[in-house]
Write a protein that holds these residues in place. Structure first.
Motif, PDB file in Angstrom:
ATOM      1  N   HIS A  88      19.397  81.662  32.190  1.00  0.00           N
ATOM      2  CA  HIS A  88      19.767  83.041  31.883  1.00  0.00           C
ATOM      3  C   HIS A  88      18.634  83.724  31.124  1.00  0.00           C
ATOM      4  CE1 HIS A  88      21.602  82.607  27.547  1.00  0.00           C
ATOM      5  NE2 HIS A  88      20.444  82.003  27.640  1.00  0.00           N
ATOM      6  N   CYS A 109      14.680  84.453  23.910  1.00  0.00           N
ATOM      7  CA  CYS A 109      15.785  84.503  24.881  1.00  0.00           C
ATOM      8  C   CYS A 109      15.626  85.653  25.868  1.00  0.00           C
ATOM      9  CB  CYS A 109      17.123  84.620  24.154  1.00  0.00           C
ATOM     10  SG  CYS A 109      17.523  83.142  23.231  1.00  0.00           S
ATOM     11  N   HIS A 133      15.257  81.115  31.181  1.00  0.00           N
ATOM     12  CA  HIS A 133      15.175  79.781  30.577  1.00  0.00           C
ATOM     13  C   HIS A 133      16.532  79.114  30.775  1.00  0.00           C
ATOM     14  CE1 HIS A 133      16.938  82.278  27.388  1.00  0.00           C
ATOM     15  NE2 HIS A 133      17.583  81.185  27.037  1.00  0.00           N
ATOM     16  N   HIS A 171      19.733  76.169  29.979  1.00  0.00           N
ATOM     17  CA  HIS A 171      20.522  75.457  28.973  1.00  0.00           C
ATOM     18  C   HIS A 171      21.359  74.393  29.670  1.00  0.00           C
ATOM     19  CE1 HIS A 171      19.783  78.119  25.549  1.00  0.00           C
ATOM     20  NE2 HIS A 171      19.926  79.148  26.375  1.00  0.00           N
ATOM     21  N   GLU A 228      26.047  76.010  23.816  1.00  0.00           N
ATOM     22  CA  GLU A 228      24.806  76.404  24.493  1.00  0.00           C
ATOM     23  C   GLU A 228      23.689  75.431  24.119  1.00  0.00           C
ATOM     24  OE1 GLU A 228      23.648  80.601  25.790  1.00  0.00           O
ATOM     25  OE2 GLU A 228      22.666  80.359  23.853  1.00  0.00           O
TER      26      GLU A 228
HETATM   27 NI    NI Z   1      19.407  81.097  26.131  1.00  0.00          NI
END
Ligand code: NI
Length: 136
Positions: A15, A34, A40, A42, A125
């Motif tokens: 995301h 982010c 990137h 998770h 997350e």
């Molecule tokens: Ni993230």
């Protein structure tokens, strides 16, 4: 008497946190790493909890095999190895933060599970950062 039963599951997804109404500078300033334009990933871990009365005929609140299948079909098949921003229509106009992903998962499961049962979703997350919906 009500009992809560829970199942763990996981999925991997990419995301990017990005508000399309903001400038690049503001996005960078608020979201930092982010906001990376190349996305990137998770390793999301989730705990789905279902609360309700025990069915006297089965001894179950919910059949864990059924809950497992709902999670697999509705969450894992839909989100695993996806780019949440690009692949999931729901996130076209909603920022795919852990908070919003958690609500989305809750909504998908809510559609499948009897309204007599309460559902709670905890979404990790990272091993240290996690959110829960509903909040209480
Ligand atoms: Ni993230």
């Amino acid at each position: 008497m009500e009992v809560t039963v829970s199942r763990k599951a996981h999925f991997n997804a990419a995301h990017r946190l990005f508000n399309k109404n903001w400038s690049d500078e503001k996005n960078e300033s608020v979201f930092g790493k982010c906001n990376n334009s190349n996305y990137h990933g998770h390793n999301y871990e989730m705990i789905v909890s279902v609360t309700g009365k025990i069915n006297p005929e089965t001894g179950y609140v919910i059949d864990m095999g059924v809950l497992k299948k709902f999670i697999k079909d509705e969450i894992e098949e839909r989100l695993d190895h996806k780019n949440l921003n690009l692949d999931i229509e729901y996130f076209a106009d909603i920022i795919p933060s852990a908070e919003n992903i958690c609500i989305y998962i809750h909504t998908l499961l809510r559609n499948k599970i009897s309204s007599e049962l309460d559902i709670s979703v905890t979404l990790y997350e990272t091993p240290r950062n996690f959110v829960k919906y509903p909040s209480n």
